[in-house]
Design a protein around this motif. Structure first.
Motif, PDB file in Angstrom:
ATOM      1  N   VAL A  84       0.815  -1.215   0.000  1.00  0.00           N
ATOM      2  CA  VAL A  84       0.000   0.000   0.000  1.00  0.00           C
ATOM      3  C   VAL A  84       0.851   1.269   0.000  1.00  0.00           C
ATOM      4  N   GLY A  85       2.165   1.107  -0.068  1.00  0.00           N
ATOM      5  CA  GLY A  85       3.026   2.264  -0.222  1.00  0.00           C
ATOM      6  C   GLY A  85       3.284   3.033   1.056  1.00  0.00           C
ATOM      7  N   LEU A  86       3.421   2.310   2.162  1.00  0.00           N
ATOM      8  CA  LEU A  86       3.788   2.975   3.416  1.00  0.00           C
ATOM      9  C   LEU A  86       5.163   2.472   3.837  1.00  0.00           C
ATOM     10  N   PRO A  87       5.999   3.353   4.410  1.00  0.00           N
ATOM     11  CA  PRO A  87       7.311   2.901   4.873  1.00  0.00           C
ATOM     12  C   PRO A  87       7.174   1.983   6.085  1.00  0.00           C
ATOM     13  N   ARG A 141       8.570   1.879   8.834  1.00  0.00           N
ATOM     14  CA  ARG A 141       8.635   2.417  10.200  1.00  0.00           C
ATOM     15  C   ARG A 141       7.295   2.897  10.729  1.00  0.00           C
ATOM     16  N   VAL A 142       6.265   2.996   9.888  1.00  0.00           N
ATOM     17  CA  VAL A 142       4.973   3.428  10.428  1.00  0.00           C
ATOM     18  C   VAL A 142       4.378   2.360  11.338  1.00  0.00           C
ATOM     19  N   ARG A 161       5.084   1.146  14.057  1.00  0.00           N
ATOM     20  CA  ARG A 161       5.040   1.454  15.486  1.00  0.00           C
ATOM     21  C   ARG A 161       4.252   2.717  15.796  1.00  0.00           C
ATOM     22  N   SER A 162       3.813   3.440  14.771  1.00  0.00           N
ATOM     23  CA  SER A 162       3.162   4.712  15.075  1.00  0.00           C
ATOM     24  C   SER A 162       1.666   4.524  15.258  1.00  0.00           C
ATOM     25  N   MET A 218      -0.708  10.238  11.660  1.00  0.00           N
ATOM     26  CA  MET A 218      -0.698  10.070  10.208  1.00  0.00           C
ATOM     27  C   MET A 218      -1.694  11.002   9.529  1.00  0.00           C
ATOM     28  N   GLN A 221      -2.559   8.563   4.428  1.00  0.00           N
ATOM     29  CA  GLN A 221      -1.810   7.465   5.041  1.00  0.00           C
ATOM     30  C   GLN A 221      -2.744   6.540   5.811  1.00  0.00           C
ATOM     31  N   ARG A 248      -4.532   4.274   3.568  1.00  0.00           N
ATOM     32  CA  ARG A 248      -3.665   3.174   3.140  1.00  0.00           C
ATOM     33  C   ARG A 248      -3.629   2.086   4.203  1.00  0.00           C
TER      34      ARG A 248
END
Ligand SMILES: Nc1ncnc2c1ncn2[C@@H]1O[C@H](COP(=O)(O)OP(=O)(O)OP(=O)(O)O)[C@@H](O)[C@H]1O
Ligand SMILES: [Mg+2]
Lengths: 296, 326
Positions: B139-142, B144-145, B147-148, B153, B157, B160
């Motif tokens: 879905v095009g998210l890095p 590292r997200v 843990r957020s 966001m 985002q 996604r």
């Protein structure tokens, strides 16, 4: 150029970090929390901290004045009408008050949360029944019911805790019902159902985390409420029975001498005031600290 | 494309009871009125209509989140009512309108996306973690997200994340209820492109709900137009955009094709306001706003008239309205 420019920046602190930051930045909350923690430590360490046995009478040492009114360091806060060390009784009294507050809030919190969450989530008939129960409960004056129960069962610490625990759930139910109503329509609840989550799982892991901050606020308020009610009941003679060191009872025992030795009433009254104020400051602070999160 | 519907609504009605005021008499509100609809394997069925016409209600019924008051929902020809929730949820997943409400603010992105796997007891924590990172990539998210939290966001985002949650169990059917209408225009097309790519990649079947015909034209293969709880026209997307039959479809189209790009809200040319769903107009529910209204439209409700690639429900297209009236 990246394909998804919106996907790259993750900004800002986590909700946990935000909460911590706001807690430490809130003066009222911090003052209340520090006092409350201090009182809890004092209560836990009572056997170490108390200079005397709180039950030991000494008829030759009756109503010694506290040190700031010309007494001696042997009894820093003086002695009561039976010669018992006032400071030691105050320290042990913190145990009674905190225990009553905590256990009564635990019992009533469990009852009220279960009823309120069920009413808010299931709605319809469940809600009608719970709303009726809340109205019935609100129609019963706590002090009169306590008087009646104590008249039947006799007064003791466990009776007082039981009565308060079974009577003080109304605010929990009202607040938890409203909070659940607010959350249950959110789309993440529908998403969890579409994923196949069971109802208990939705209640516990989707809804509860979102309303637990409101629950904590009510816990603090009801703790303060229970502590004050215990003091009032003990003062009226239908609460904790002598010789248990309860602050309400100490006020009651001191009231005959109030005109000549006002400190007998003022000292336990003041610590009661400080405890309830600390709890309320903390509860109010918690409400401020957690409110911005509820909105998003 | 096969002709076997994977999801089918048969004469479904949904009635809510609305209570007005403390002592008001409860009134029925027909959010869906005798709706029949098929979803074929591999297609994208666009469902359009104004706000309040019953699109979300239809989505909830297809997802099994609400029970129809009348009629039946069939999955692969079998009634949805008796089916196992858990099994069903592996096949049909939703993507909701508002990514600010569809993600639990108290959960980390990792927890949100892997919830389906945990509920279904799929894999151990290591394999769930691999799945999570695969989905984030898709879905095009890095990475590292993970843990957020949602509050950290943006709307795009979050959407996604919602898409990743819907797709992690590899469902066949995805019900998208206005998945872009809460997003900025610039982000909308990214999400639409993502949905189109995912459909090609996973062979998904979409029910794509929107009040915006332009969005539907982009993605759909077939379109159903809804008005006040009824499907008034159903046609292939090309047919609908070239020769819409129903006057309501034409009005909707006209609003999309408004030449002036500076006009903020497109003019629906529908004049009169949307009718009160508690007291719908008599006869054809659309007649008070219809440009081609005929005398009998206010008396006789129209019925579905089959067309080459769908159906239309309008007296302009049925042969004997007057005989039926007498
Ligand atoms: N739980 C409910 N109780 C009562 N009425 C409802 C309920 N849910 C929906 N309705 C009513 O049913 C009708 C259809 O609602 P629905 O949400 O399906 O519309 P929609 O087409 O999705 O609109 P939008 O484009 O605004 O999302 C509306 O008139 C709405 O007020
Ligand atoms: Mg909707």
């Amino acid at each position: 150029m990246t394909a998804f420019p919106d996907a790259l920046e993750i900004t800002g602190p986590t909700p946990g970090q935000q909460l911590r930051r706001r807690m430490f930045g809130h003066q009222g909350f911090m003052i209340g929390a520090v006092f409350l923690v201090l009182l809890v430590i004092i209560a836990l360490l009572a056997p170490v901290l108390a200079p005397h046995d709180p039950y030991a009478q000494s008829l030759s040492n009756r109503m010694v004045r506290p040190v700031f009114m010309g007494g001696t360091w042997e009894h820093p806060l003086g002695t009561d009408h039976l010669g018992r060390d006032y400071l030691s009784r105050l320290i042990y009294g913190a145990r009674v008050s905190l225990m009553i507050g905590a256990v009564a809030a635990l019992i009533s919190g469990t009852i009220g949360t279960a009823l309120g969450v069920a009413a808010g989530y299931f709605g319809g008939r469940v809600d009608a029944v719970v709303t009726f129960l809340i109205n019935v409960r609100l129609a019963m004056p706590v002090v009169l019911v306590a008087l009646a129960v104590v008249a039947i069962l006799g007064g003791s610490l466990s009776v007082v805790i039981g009565v308060l625990g079974l009577l003080l759930w109304d605010r929990f139910a009202v607040v938890m019902r409203a909070s659940t109503l607010q959350i249950r329509g959110r789309e993440f609840v529908a998403a969890a159902r579409a994923v196949g989550c069971s109802t208990p799982r939705i209640l516990l892991s989707e809804i509860m985390p979102n309303i637990v901050n409101n629950l904590i606020v009510v816990v603090t308020l009801e703790m303060a409420h229970a502590i004050l009610l215990e003091a009032a009941l003990s003062f009226l003679g239908v609460g904790v029975q002598p010789p248990t060191p309860s602050w309400g009872l100490m006020v009651s025992e001191g009231k005959n001498m109030m005109l000549f030795e006002p400190w007998l009433v003022l000292i336990p009254g003041a610590v009661l005031f400080v405890l309830v104020l600390a709890i309320n400051l903390m509860g109010d602070g918690l409400r401020d600290v957690t409110a911005p999160e509820n909105r998003n | 494309m096969t002709n076997k519907p994977v999801l089918e609504l048969k004469n479904v009605s949904k009635t809510y009871t609305i209570k007005q005021g403390l002592f008001g008499k409860p009134k029925p509100l027909r959010a869906l009125n005798d709706v029949s609809l098929n979803l074929q394997h591999g297609e994208v069925l666009g469902l359009v209509g104004e706000s309040g016409c019953g699109k979300s209600t239809l989505a909830k019924i297809l997802l099994g989140l609400e029970a129809p008051s009348e009629g039946q929902v069939l999955v692969d020809g079998q009634a949805l009512a008796g089916q196992d929730r858990i099994a069903l949820s592996r096949r049909i997943q939703p993507i909701f309108q508002d990514p600010y409400s569809s993600l639990n603010p108290r959960k980390s992105i990792e927890d949100i996306i892997t919830l389906p796997l945990r509920v279904h007891g799929i894999g151990d924590s290591a394999s769930r973690d691999r799945e999570l990172h695969k989905m984030l990539d898709i879905v095009g998210l890095p990475a590292r997200v993970a843990r957020s939290y949602p509050s950290q966001m943006s709307g795009g985002q979050r959407q996604r994340v919602a898409i990743a949650r819907a797709l992690i169990m590899k469902p066949e059917i995805v019900i998208c209820d206005e998945p872009t209408s809460a997003l900025d225009v610039s982000v909308q097309s990214q999400i639409l492109n993502l949905l189109a790519d995912l459909r090609a990649e996973f062979g998904l079947t979409y029910l794509f709900i929107s009040h915006n015909l332009a969005v539907v034209e982009h993605l759909a293969t077939r379109v159903a137009v809804m008005y006040l709880g009824r499907i008034v026209e159903e046609a292939d997307v090309a047919t609908l955009f070239e020769t819409a039959r129903h006057p309501y479809s034409r009005a909707l189209l006209a609003s999309v094709l408004t030449p002036d790009p500076d006009m903020g809200v497109p003019d629906t040319q529908l004049g009169a306001a949307y009718p009160n769903p508690i007291a719908p107009p008599s006869g054809c529910a659309f007649h008070p706003r219809c440009a081609k209204v005929m005398p009998h439209c206010s008396r006789i409700a129209p019925w579905p008239v089959p067309t080459s690639d769908g159906h239309v429900e309008c007296h302009l297209y049925d042969q004997q309205p007057l005989q039926a009236a007498s």
